[in-house]
Design a protein around this motif. Structure first.
Motif, PDB file in Angstrom:
ATOM      1  N   ARG A   1      -6.295  70.450  -4.962  1.00  0.00           N
ATOM      2  CA  ARG A   1      -7.967  71.350  -4.536  1.00  0.00           C
ATOM      3  C   ARG A   1      -8.908  71.237  -3.465  1.00  0.00           C
ATOM      4  NH1 ARG A   1     -10.859  66.696  -8.732  1.00  0.00           N
ATOM      5  NH2 ARG A   1     -12.823  68.348  -8.203  1.00  0.00           N
TER       6      ARG A   1
ATOM      7  N   GLN B   1      -6.289  74.889 -12.222  1.00  0.00           N
ATOM      8  CA  GLN B   1      -6.883  74.774 -10.578  1.00  0.00           C
ATOM      9  C   GLN B   1      -6.998  75.878 -10.064  1.00  0.00           C
ATOM     10  OE1 GLN B   1      -8.695  71.745 -10.445  1.00  0.00           O
ATOM     11  NE2 GLN B   1      -8.729  73.469  -8.363  1.00  0.00           N
TER      12      GLN B   1
ATOM     13  N   ARG C   1     -13.204  71.258 -10.701  1.00  0.00           N
ATOM     14  CA  ARG C   1     -12.610  72.157 -11.750  1.00  0.00           C
ATOM     15  C   ARG C   1     -12.780  72.965 -11.909  1.00  0.00           C
ATOM     16  NH1 ARG C   1      -9.265  66.857 -11.797  1.00  0.00           N
ATOM     17  NH2 ARG C   1     -10.647  64.992 -11.024  1.00  0.00           N
TER      18      ARG C   1
END
Length: 473
Positions: A313, A352, A337
């Motif tokens: 991320r 993701q 997310r």
């Protein structure tokens, strides 16, 4: 055409610490030291709250939608052997920029590498087998218009007509040092990955060291431009007439592009060669004094591998000193997310790797506006560079990127941006998918434009103007 899915979502996060840390797994400790247990739980997946939510920052904006006159932008029909025909138009909205010292109804956009189709999609689009067009290059691209020249467009909004309209008033094709138009065909890259190029009739198109897949733009006071692109990935300084003055690439990529007919300089960190394929630099901003640029990689780096990029991320945002021709600082930005993009979630199951940064704007000397999206949902975040430490320089030499969970042994800790959500298209009707361009003609106005993928799938260009009650910062 960007590597996109057709999905989306939306729960906005609420809590935010003043400083956040990301565990990088293994190695020595640099930077911030101990990480609190609540933050660790968030990184391990127990907390979806990645940002403060302050809807008052863009409270009930006046929203106007503009139709784009696409007759001027037609690329004509492309007919595959076998009869399938595509009616294509230029996709203006891969990036956008407006200057606050020019008329509020004028802004600049760019289109990316022209209409292209995944070789794997040949049966559905062309009613032909992959092998008949691309041979065994199933991961390649079919360029329907290989002579297409990436260009800069000046767009003008007209609110006085019976309906809100927008029209292109100037086109500036990109050129090499000798004034010849360049193409958008894939580069011959040995130091990083690249995509094979094929014509609609099954001929292999040679790689082009001049080719660029442009995704972002800014215009300077002297009339020149800076652009960002995905292939190398790179940023490039472009004269007002479209000549490429210098293309800045990661160290090592300059050797791959030695045959380019414009200057190529290895000014970016070598680690940026590890961008995921088709996920290069897709956002670019300039600080008010025009001495520094800020840009972001679209997705987490594939460092050491693609699986790392797809699970991570954490995105790098870089600051580039124009006089030094060098990246002076890199920062970490934490993506949301995928389940928090509501419209995408309702239309599928985004992962993701579907979440990306497609644009950023510099609000002032220390604040950025960042466009984060999947496809149907777009979010705008404000971040402050003053409140975040850069990634230590030693980190670029490591053979790994930030991970979602700590690993055994020592932990390498790096600060990342605190971000505040100020706008989401999930809260409003009418917005197109794939919003990729943001222009700010003044502090109280945002102009959003989508990438229509050259009409390949039937999408049209949409421009939305948001009039705010007060500046964002």
């Amino acid at each position: 055409m960007s590597d996109d899915t057709r999905r989306d979502d939306a729960t906005r996060g609420s809590h935010s610490t003043n400083r956040r840390s990301v565990l990088l797994g293994g190695g020595a400790v640099l930077g911030l030291g101990t990480v609190g247990s609540s933050v660790v739980r968030g990184l391990l997946g127990g907390d979806d709250s990645t940002a403060a939510h302050d809807p008052s920052r863009i409270s009930d904006p006046q929203i106007e939608f503009f139709d784009v006159d696409e007759s001027y932008l037609s690329l004509g029909d492309v007919t595959f052997r076998g009869g399938n025909t595509l009616d294509l138009v230029v996709g203006l909205g891969s990036g956008a920029y407006a200057r606050d010292d020019e008329p509020d109804d004028r802004f600049y956009t760019i289109a990316d590498r022209g209409p292209n189709i995944n070789c794997s999609d040949a049966p559905a689009v062309a009613d032909r087998s992959v092998e008949s067009i691309c041979g065994d290059d199933t991961g390649g691209k079919i360029f329907t218009n290989p002579g297409y020249t990436p260009s800069i467009y000046t767009v003008r909004l007209d609110s006085m007509a019976p309906s809100q309209t927008a029209a292109v008033t100037e086109t500036i094709p990109l050129k090499d040092s000798d004034g010849h138009d360049i193409t958008a065909i894939s580069n011959p890259l040995e130091s990083t990955n690249t995509e094979g190029a094929h014509s609609i009739n099954g001929n292999r198109i040679p790689y082009d060291p001049n080719g660029m897949d442009i995704e972002a733009i800014v215009r300077l006071q002297d009339g020149s431009f800076w652009i960002a692109e995905e292939y190398a990935p790179s940023i490039a300084h472009v004269a007002s007439d479209g000549r490429v003055l210098d293309r800045h690439v990661p160290e090592g990529v300059d050797e791959d592009l030695s045959a380019a007919t414009y200057p190529v300089t290895p000014s970016l960190p070598a680690v940026w060669r590890r961008r995921k394929l088709n996920r290069g630099i897709e956002s670019l901003g300039v600080l008010p004094d025009e001495g520094s640029l800020v840009f972001a990689i679209q997705s987490p780096l594939a460092n050491p591998d693609v699986a790392t990029s797809e699970a991570s991320r954490n995105i790098r945002i870089a600051q580039f000193d124009v006089d030094q021709n060098a990246v002076t600082d890199q920062y970490l930005y934490r993506l949301d997310r995928p389940q928090t993009f509501a419209r995408d979630s309702r239309n599928g199951d985004p992962t993701q790797s579907d979440v990306k940064i497609s644009e950023l704007r510099v609000l002032d000397e220390s604040h950025l506006l960042v466009l984060e999206r999947v496809s149907r949902t777009t979010k705008l975040y404000v971040v402050s560079m003053d409140e975040t430490d850069p990634i230590p320089a030693e980190y670029d030499a490591l053979d790994r990127e930030p991970t979602l969970a700590s690993q055994s042994g020592d932990e390498l800790s790096v600060d990342h941006f605190e971000k505040t959500l100020v706008f989401s298209t999930d809260d409003h009707d009418g917005f197109a998918s794939k919003l990729e361009g943001v222009a700010m003609p003044n502090p109280e106005t945002l102009i959003l434009i989508n990438d229509n993928d050259f009409g390949y799938s039937g999408a049209e260009t949409q421009i939305a103007r948001l009039t705010l009650s007060e500046p964002i910062v």
